[in-house]
Design a protein around this motif. Structure first.
Motif, PDB file in Angstrom:
ATOM      1  N   UNK A 278       0.826  -1.208   0.000  1.00 37.34           N
ATOM      2  CA  UNK A 278       0.000   0.000   0.000  1.00 37.34           C
ATOM      3  C   UNK A 278       0.858   1.256   0.000  1.00 37.34           C
ATOM      4  N   UNK A 279       1.901   1.236   0.806  1.00 38.15           N
ATOM      5  CA  UNK A 279       2.813   2.380   0.850  1.00 38.15           C
ATOM      6  C   UNK A 279       3.547   2.532  -0.472  1.00 38.15           C
ATOM      7  N   UNK A 280       3.858   1.412  -1.111  1.00 39.70           N
ATOM      8  CA  UNK A 280       4.527   1.462  -2.413  1.00 39.70           C
ATOM      9  C   UNK A 280       3.650   2.165  -3.444  1.00 39.70           C
ATOM     10  N   UNK A 281       2.377   1.807  -3.470  1.00 41.30           N
ATOM     11  CA  UNK A 281       1.474   2.437  -4.417  1.00 41.30           C
ATOM     12  C   UNK A 281       1.279   3.916  -4.085  1.00 41.30           C
ATOM     13  N   UNK A 282       1.200   4.225  -2.801  1.00 42.47           N
ATOM     14  CA  UNK A 282       0.992   5.607  -2.388  1.00 42.47           C
ATOM     15  C   UNK A 282       2.202   6.475  -2.675  1.00 42.47           C
ATOM     16  N   UNK A 283       3.401   5.897  -2.479  1.00 42.36           N
ATOM     17  CA  UNK A 283       4.635   6.653  -2.646  1.00 42.36           C
ATOM     18  C   UNK A 283       5.345   6.342  -3.959  1.00 42.36           C
ATOM     19  N   UNK A 284       4.645   5.728  -4.895  1.00 47.55           N
ATOM     20  CA  UNK A 284       5.293   5.399  -6.171  1.00 47.55           C
ATOM     21  C   UNK A 284       5.787   6.659  -6.884  1.00 47.55           C
ATOM     22  N   UNK A 285       5.098   7.767  -6.638  1.00 48.73           N
ATOM     23  CA  UNK A 285       5.528   9.022  -7.261  1.00 48.73           C
ATOM     24  C   UNK A 285       6.884   9.459  -6.701  1.00 48.73           C
ATOM     25  N   UNK A 331       4.586  -1.771 -13.861  1.00 49.98           N
ATOM     26  CA  UNK A 331       4.020  -2.636 -14.892  1.00 49.98           C
ATOM     27  C   UNK A 331       5.062  -3.676 -15.277  1.00 49.98           C
ATOM     28  N   UNK A 332       4.632  -4.689 -15.995  1.00 53.43           N
ATOM     29  CA  UNK A 332       5.492  -5.839 -16.264  1.00 53.43           C
ATOM     30  C   UNK A 332       6.690  -5.469 -17.123  1.00 53.43           C
ATOM     31  N   UNK A 333       6.497  -4.531 -18.074  1.00 51.24           N
ATOM     32  CA  UNK A 333       7.613  -4.148 -18.931  1.00 51.24           C
ATOM     33  C   UNK A 333       8.717  -3.455 -18.113  1.00 51.24           C
ATOM     34  N   UNK A 409       9.542   1.660 -22.376  1.00 48.63           N
ATOM     35  CA  UNK A 409       8.139   1.349 -22.676  1.00 48.63           C
ATOM     36  C   UNK A 409       7.305   1.342 -21.405  1.00 48.63           C
ATOM     37  N   UNK A 410       7.871   0.762 -20.336  1.00 48.94           N
ATOM     38  CA  UNK A 410       7.158   0.751 -19.067  1.00 48.94           C
ATOM     39  C   UNK A 410       6.934   2.145 -18.528  1.00 48.94           C
ATOM     40  N   UNK A 411       7.954   2.998 -18.652  1.00 46.07           N
ATOM     41  CA  UNK A 411       7.838   4.376 -18.168  1.00 46.07           C
ATOM     42  C   UNK A 411       6.796   5.152 -18.967  1.00 46.07           C
ATOM     43  N   UNK A 486       9.580 -14.270 -15.742  1.00 43.36           N
ATOM     44  CA  UNK A 486       8.225 -13.887 -16.135  1.00 43.36           C
ATOM     45  C   UNK A 486       7.209 -14.161 -15.026  1.00 43.36           C
ATOM     46  N   UNK A 487       7.173 -15.387 -14.544  1.00 43.88           N
ATOM     47  CA  UNK A 487       6.183 -15.777 -13.540  1.00 43.88           C
ATOM     48  C   UNK A 487       6.406 -15.020 -12.235  1.00 43.88           C
ATOM     49  N   UNK A 488       7.662 -14.915 -11.810  1.00 49.30           N
ATOM     50  CA  UNK A 488       7.969 -14.205 -10.570  1.00 49.30           C
ATOM     51  C   UNK A 488       7.625 -12.727 -10.681  1.00 49.30           C
ATOM     52  N   UNK A 489       7.844 -12.156 -11.858  1.00 44.54           N
ATOM     53  CA  UNK A 489       7.523 -10.744 -12.060  1.00 44.54           C
ATOM     54  C   UNK A 489       6.019 -10.507 -11.989  1.00 44.54           C
ATOM     55  N   UNK A 490       5.250 -11.394 -12.596  1.00 45.14           N
ATOM     56  CA  UNK A 490       3.798 -11.265 -12.548  1.00 45.14           C
ATOM     57  C   UNK A 490       3.291 -11.417 -11.119  1.00 45.14           C
TER      58      UNK A 490
END
Length: 501
Positions: A278-285, A331-333, A409-411, A486-490
């Motif tokens: 949750x903190x990661x999503x909140x502070x992703x910026x 994102x995955x990329x 691409x991810x960025x 791939x699997x671990x990243x997903x």
């Protein structure tokens, strides 16, 4: 978790550590060096076996080994690997062999101690990638400090090498304090959430902590503590100042390990983000801003450098910023590109630093003013340098291209501003690498010392040929790396996205 029938991962950690003791106890220096190299090769074979046994189709930790360690605190000897960590094991072992060969004839005193330290550093570094108990991870993390302290302080090439060793150690210790505090908070929270008592119901197991609910306020605290501790090691701006100092004063083959193994970024991916989703999503910026600023700042400072070692240090800082931009894309990329780039550091950044060491050893300087026309007298070294430089700036056909392409691409997918920052960093990367190349490798020979310099010897060519072939192979066939993680990243991304719904 899939437990192992044979302690293979333990051997990948213990063999280098025992080899360090053995190599240091042998009185004959030549025999000690040969034993150290044999142990390093054996360690590489063990890590390759672990890679072969790894099943990329499963999203669980594999080859897991569990033993009671400190039962009163529920601290375990718990190790295992997944798609994120498995490739770092052979890369670490390979980098150890390359640095050994690079320093084979350049270490003039206490060679037995030197090669013992390299093996010890390999063992604890592999332990960092395997540890699934947070206290065990912290133990391996801190055990990297003594080898680096002595390697930089005793075999550095600058007059301020001891100060550089002390600066590095103090920076790492400051980051270690916040890591330990975060580990204690996580273990205590588990005891509280399970309705147990302290210390009977503490847990330091990463798989258990990942399944333990962590209140939002504590997530913020844990995330920021871990982020600071790992940012020091990465390094991210403004905690990066130790790296240019060590690059200027320390031995280049040791600096090659520092720029090749990005343990700090690995820590952010493995612990900080999944433990506090949750903190990661909140502070992703915040991650995005730090990454973009580190990317541009490092590139602009590198553009002003006239010394190859300092240029490569700031280039390493800039590339770490690009990795953070990829990770912050969520994102995955971006994530797969970041993992790919971390593996690239082991091949590209370390090889460029070793080439700087070869130049330093022959001419006594890597300042542009003392060089010029190197391509005429050192065509072999120049050929390798050009390949690694092209990989560094992400030219197609090298392993740097798919990694940078995925991160860009991810960025772009995450935010247009992030995409602009990533593209700007790629352009600046080409600018500082090509600018320095033009001044030092091309043009007329100005100094007499350069006219008499000796090109790469057979041993040096072999140690550079290994990463060169891997760079080309992964450049033309990047799918091998992407399939493994791939699997671990997903799974990693799903943990972040599911907790927000």
């Amino acid at each position: 978790m899939i437990e192992a029938d044979f302690p293979l991962l333990s051997l990948t950690i213990i063999v280098p550590l025992l080899g360090a003791v053995l190599a240091g106890s042998i009185r004959n220096t030549d025999l000690s060096k040969q034993v150290a190299l044999f142990v390093a090769v054996l360690s590489l074979l063990l890590t390759i076996c672990a890679l072969i046994l790894f099943d990329a189709g499963k999203n669980e930790f594999q080859l897991v080994e569990r033993r009671a360690w400190i039962p009163i605190l529920n601290i375990e000897y718990l190790i295992g690997i997944d798609g994120i960590s498995v490739l770092f094991l052979p890369m670490t072992a390979l980098l150890t062999i390359i640095t050994m060969l690079a320093s084979w004839n350049t270490v003039s005193h206490s060679a037995r101690f030197h090669f013992s330290l390299l093996l010890a550093l390999e063992g604890v570094s592999i332990g960092i990638f395997c540890a699934l108990d947070t206290v065990l991870f912290f133990l391996f993390w801190e055990l990297t400090l003594p080898p680096f302290f002595f390697l930089i302080g005793l075999w550095g090439i600058g007059s301020q090498r001891r100060s550089a060793a002390m600066k590095y150690t103090l920076f790492m210790l400051s980051g270690g304090v916040t890591l330990l505090l975060a580990i204690i908070v996580l273990a205590t929270n588990h005891a509280i959430q399970s309705g147990g008592q302290i210390p009977a119901d503490l847990s330091f197991s990463l798989p258990v902590l990942l399944e333990t609910a962590l209140p939002h306020d504590l997530q913020k605290l844990v995330f920021l503590l871990l982020l600071f501790g790992f940012a020091v090691k990465s390094p991210l701006v403004p905690l990066h100042t130790w790296l240019p100092t060590v690059a200027a004063e320390g031995p280049t083959h040791v600096v090659a390990i520092l720029v090749g193994l990005k343990l700090g970024i690995y820590g952010i991916l493995r612990f900080a983000m999944p433990l506090a989703p949750l903190a990661t999503m909140e502070y992703s910026w915040i991650l995005s801003v730090i990454g973009a600023f580190t990317l541009i700042y490092g590139a602009l400072i590198a553009l002003q450098q006239t010394n190859l070692r300092r240029l490569l240090a700031y280039a390493s800082v800039s590339h770490v910023g690009l990795v953070m931009v990829g990770v912050a894309s969520l994102n995955i990329q971006g994530f797969q590109g970041a993992i790919f780039q971390l593996l690239n550091f082991t091949l590209v950044a370390s090889s460029l630093m070793l080439i700087a060491g070869f130049i330093q050893h022959r001419l006594g300087s890597t300042e542009a003013i003392h060089l010029g026309g190197l391509a005429k007298v050192m065509p072999k070294l120049t050929a390798f340098y050009f390949l690694f430089a092209l990989a560094s700036i992400g030219v197609p056909g090298t392993s740097g291209f798919p990694a940078e392409l995925l991160m860009i691409l991810g960025a772009i997918s995450a935010h247009s501003v992030l995409g602009v920052a990533a593209l700007s960093g790629a352009i600046l990367s080409a600018a500082y690498m090509l600018s320095y190349t033009r001044r030092t490798f091309l043009g007329p020979i100005i100094h007499d010392d350069v006219k008499q310099v000796i090109d790469l010897q057979s041993r040096e060519m072999i140690l550079l040929l290994i990463p060169a072939l891997l760079i080309l192979a992964l450049g033309f066939y990047p799918d091998y790396i992407l399939k493994i993680n791939q699997v671990a990243s997903e799974e990693w991304l799903s943990r972040l996205t599911l907790t927000t719904h």
